[in-house]
Design a protein around this motif. Structure first.
Motif, PDB file in Angstrom:
ATOM      1  N   VAL A  92       0.866  -1.173   0.000  1.00  0.00           N
ATOM      2  CA  VAL A  92       0.000   0.000   0.000  1.00  0.00           C
ATOM      3  C   VAL A  92       0.901   1.221   0.000  1.00  0.00           C
ATOM      4  CG1 VAL A  92      -1.776   1.288   1.241  1.00  0.00           C
ATOM      5  CG2 VAL A  92      -1.775  -1.202   1.299  1.00  0.00           C
ATOM      6  N   ALA A  93       0.831   2.026  -1.037  1.00  0.00           N
ATOM      7  CA  ALA A  93       1.657   3.236  -1.116  1.00  0.00           C
ATOM      8  C   ALA A  93       0.849   4.470  -0.734  1.00  0.00           C
ATOM      9  CB  ALA A  93       2.221   3.391  -2.515  1.00  0.00           C
ATOM     10  N   THR A  94      -0.363   4.559  -1.215  1.00  0.00           N
ATOM     11  CA  THR A  94      -1.190   5.735  -0.964  1.00  0.00           C
ATOM     12  C   THR A  94      -2.624   5.303  -0.728  1.00  0.00           C
ATOM     13  OG1 THR A  94       0.196   7.024  -2.464  1.00  0.00           O
ATOM     14  CG2 THR A  94      -1.947   7.947  -1.931  1.00  0.00           C
ATOM     15  N   ILE A  95      -3.266   5.920   0.238  1.00  0.00           N
ATOM     16  CA  ILE A  95      -4.699   5.708   0.449  1.00  0.00           C
ATOM     17  C   ILE A  95      -5.381   7.039   0.196  1.00  0.00           C
ATOM     18  CG2 ILE A  95      -6.511   5.200   2.118  1.00  0.00           C
ATOM     19  CD1 ILE A  95      -4.603   3.344   3.518  1.00  0.00           C
ATOM     20  N   SER A  96      -6.353   7.032  -0.671  1.00  0.00           N
ATOM     21  CA  SER A  96      -7.167   8.213  -0.938  1.00  0.00           C
ATOM     22  C   SER A  96      -8.545   7.955  -0.389  1.00  0.00           C
ATOM     23  CB  SER A  96      -7.261   8.469  -2.443  1.00  0.00           C
ATOM     24  OG  SER A  96      -5.974   8.639  -2.988  1.00  0.00           O
ATOM     25  N   GLN A  97      -9.161   8.979   0.148  1.00  0.00           N
ATOM     26  CA  GLN A  97     -10.492   8.806   0.697  1.00  0.00           C
ATOM     27  C   GLN A  97     -11.415   9.931   0.257  1.00  0.00           C
ATOM     28  OE1 GLN A  97      -7.811   8.839   3.125  1.00  0.00           O
ATOM     29  NE2 GLN A  97      -7.825  11.052   3.182  1.00  0.00           N
ATOM     30  N   THR A  98     -12.664   9.548   0.106  1.00  0.00           N
ATOM     31  CA  THR A  98     -13.727  10.520  -0.120  1.00  0.00           C
ATOM     32  C   THR A  98     -14.750  10.285   0.972  1.00  0.00           C
ATOM     33  OG1 THR A  98     -14.859   8.990  -1.615  1.00  0.00           O
ATOM     34  CG2 THR A  98     -13.413  10.625  -2.628  1.00  0.00           C
ATOM     35  N   GLY A  99     -15.489  11.304   1.295  1.00  0.00           N
ATOM     36  CA  GLY A  99     -16.431  11.178   2.403  1.00  0.00           C
ATOM     37  C   GLY A  99     -17.866  11.414   1.982  1.00  0.00           C
ATOM     38  N   SER A 100     -18.762  10.905   2.815  1.00  0.00           N
ATOM     39  CA  SER A 100     -20.199  11.129   2.630  1.00  0.00           C
ATOM     40  C   SER A 100     -20.858  11.012   3.992  1.00  0.00           C
ATOM     41  CB  SER A 100     -20.785  10.104   1.649  1.00  0.00           C
ATOM     42  OG  SER A 100     -20.625   8.797   2.166  1.00  0.00           O
ATOM     43  N   THR A 101     -22.114  11.450   4.074  1.00  0.00           N
ATOM     44  CA  THR A 101     -22.888  11.283   5.303  1.00  0.00           C
ATOM     45  C   THR A 101     -24.210  10.635   4.959  1.00  0.00           C
ATOM     46  OG1 THR A 101     -24.113  13.372   5.242  1.00  0.00           O
ATOM     47  CG2 THR A 101     -21.892  13.436   6.207  1.00  0.00           C
ATOM     48  N   ASP A 102     -24.884  10.131   5.982  1.00  0.00           N
ATOM     49  CA  ASP A 102     -26.189   9.513   5.752  1.00  0.00           C
ATOM     50  C   ASP A 102     -27.345  10.500   5.961  1.00  0.00           C
ATOM     51  OD1 ASP A 102     -26.026   9.770   8.500  1.00  0.00           O
ATOM     52  OD2 ASP A 102     -26.713   7.733   8.928  1.00  0.00           O
ATOM     53  N   ALA A 103     -27.020  11.783   6.210  1.00  0.00           N
ATOM     54  CA  ALA A 103     -28.057  12.801   6.429  1.00  0.00           C
ATOM     55  C   ALA A 103     -28.199  13.649   5.161  1.00  0.00           C
ATOM     56  CB  ALA A 103     -27.676  13.682   7.606  1.00  0.00           C
ATOM     57  N   CYS A 156     -26.392  17.984  10.419  1.00  0.00           N
ATOM     58  CA  CYS A 156     -25.300  17.024  10.646  1.00  0.00           C
ATOM     59  C   CYS A 156     -25.369  16.378  12.034  1.00  0.00           C
ATOM     60  CB  CYS A 156     -23.952  17.720  10.475  1.00  0.00           C
ATOM     61  SG  CYS A 156     -23.604  18.217   8.761  1.00  0.00           S
ATOM     62  N   LYS A 157     -26.303  16.818  12.884  1.00  0.00           N
ATOM     63  CA  LYS A 157     -26.428  16.193  14.205  1.00  0.00           C
ATOM     64  C   LYS A 157     -26.789  14.719  14.044  1.00  0.00           C
ATOM     65  CE  LYS A 157     -27.923  20.172  16.893  1.00  0.00           C
ATOM     66  NZ  LYS A 157     -29.059  20.787  17.604  1.00  0.00           N
ATOM     67  N   GLY A 158     -26.011  13.853  14.664  1.00  0.00           N
ATOM     68  CA  GLY A 158     -26.296  12.412  14.623  1.00  0.00           C
ATOM     69  C   GLY A 158     -25.981  11.739  13.299  1.00  0.00           C
ATOM     70  N   ALA A 159     -25.493  12.492  12.327  1.00  0.00           N
ATOM     71  CA  ALA A 159     -25.182  11.894  11.017  1.00  0.00           C
ATOM     72  C   ALA A 159     -23.973  10.970  11.140  1.00  0.00           C
ATOM     73  CB  ALA A 159     -24.888  12.995  10.005  1.00  0.00           C
ATOM     74  N   THR A 160     -23.986   9.930  10.356  1.00  0.00           N
ATOM     75  CA  THR A 160     -22.851   9.031  10.283  1.00  0.00           C
ATOM     76  C   THR A 160     -21.972   9.447   9.100  1.00  0.00           C
ATOM     77  OG1 THR A 160     -24.099   7.191  11.209  1.00  0.00           O
ATOM     78  CG2 THR A 160     -22.125   6.629   9.943  1.00  0.00           C
ATOM     79  N   VAL A 161     -20.693   9.661   9.378  1.00  0.00           N
ATOM     80  CA  VAL A 161     -19.735  10.014   8.336  1.00  0.00           C
ATOM     81  C   VAL A 161     -19.084   8.716   7.855  1.00  0.00           C
ATOM     82  CG1 VAL A 161     -17.604  11.247   7.815  1.00  0.00           C
ATOM     83  CG2 VAL A 161     -19.314  12.274   9.349  1.00  0.00           C
ATOM     84  N   THR A 162     -19.108   8.524   6.543  1.00  0.00           N
ATOM     85  CA  THR A 162     -18.497   7.332   5.951  1.00  0.00           C
ATOM     86  C   THR A 162     -17.348   7.761   5.052  1.00  0.00           C
ATOM     87  OG1 THR A 162     -20.616   6.177   5.976  1.00  0.00           O
ATOM     88  CG2 THR A 162     -18.920   5.312   4.492  1.00  0.00           C
ATOM     89  N   LEU A 163     -16.191   7.132   5.236  1.00  0.00           N
ATOM     90  CA  LEU A 163     -15.049   7.385   4.363  1.00  0.00           C
ATOM     91  C   LEU A 163     -14.914   6.200   3.404  1.00  0.00           C
ATOM     92  CD1 LEU A 163     -12.457   8.670   6.973  1.00  0.00           C
ATOM     93  CD2 LEU A 163     -13.902  10.024   5.422  1.00  0.00           C
TER      94      LEU A 163
END
Length: 168
Positions: A92-103, A156-163
């Motif tokens: 593993v050389a590089t990890i890229s991430q993008t995010g989202s929420t369920d709200a 964003c209160k109580g939202a789940t953040v997913t990467l």
């Protein structure tokens, strides 16, 4: 005095001689014929063998680990692990991430930031077929920050953040 020959005795002796002769002839044939089984021709030979390498090097299952309870203006460390169920070692050389929420009203890009990539150069060993893959912690970490904006962030209160993670 002359010896009298008994016809029965002569017949028995002749029969024994005949059986012995047949046995000797059979043994001789086996020896001569059996010797042929050990005969061979000397020669030379040549040939090749080939096998194709795998067309794929496998893939890793990546996981991000971060704490709950993020509030506006705060940040949490993000660590990563990788699981390699294949038999080939992978790097593993590089990890890229993008995010989202369920709200629906909490847009990730408007409310959060995270470093675009993490460099780790971690080698994740292949797992022998008889064993179960284990998590390997990847060297390097990132930080997820919940921005403190002038806008109302109640969505964003109580939202789940997913990467969502990708490596190369």
């Amino acid at each position: 005095m002359t010896k009298k020959t008994i016809p029965e005795a002569t017949a028995g002796t002749a029969k024994q001689l005949r059986v012995r002769s047949i046995a000797l002839v059979a043994a001789a044939m086996l020896l001569v014929g059996g010797g042929g089984a050990y005969a061979y021709w000397s020669t030379t030979g040549s040939g090749t063998g080939a096998a194709a390498n795998a067309k794929s090097n496998g893939s890793l299952v990546l996981s991000a680990h971060l704490a709950d309870g993020l509030t506006p203006g705060a940040s949490v460390p993000v660590t990563y692990s990788a699981k390699n169920a294949g038999t080939s070692s992978l790097k593993v050389a590089t990890i890229s991430q993008t995010g989202s929420t369920d709200a629906p009203g909490c847009v990730f890009a408007d409310n959060f930031t995270i470093a675009p990539s993490v460099v780790s150069d971690t080698r994740v060993m292949g797992t022998p077929r008889s064993q179960t893959a284990v998590d390997v912690t990847i060297t390097g970490a990132s930080t997820l920050m919940f921005l403190d904006t002038a806008d109302d962030q109640d969505a964003c209160k109580g939202a789940t953040v997913t990467l969502t993670l990708k490596s190369n």
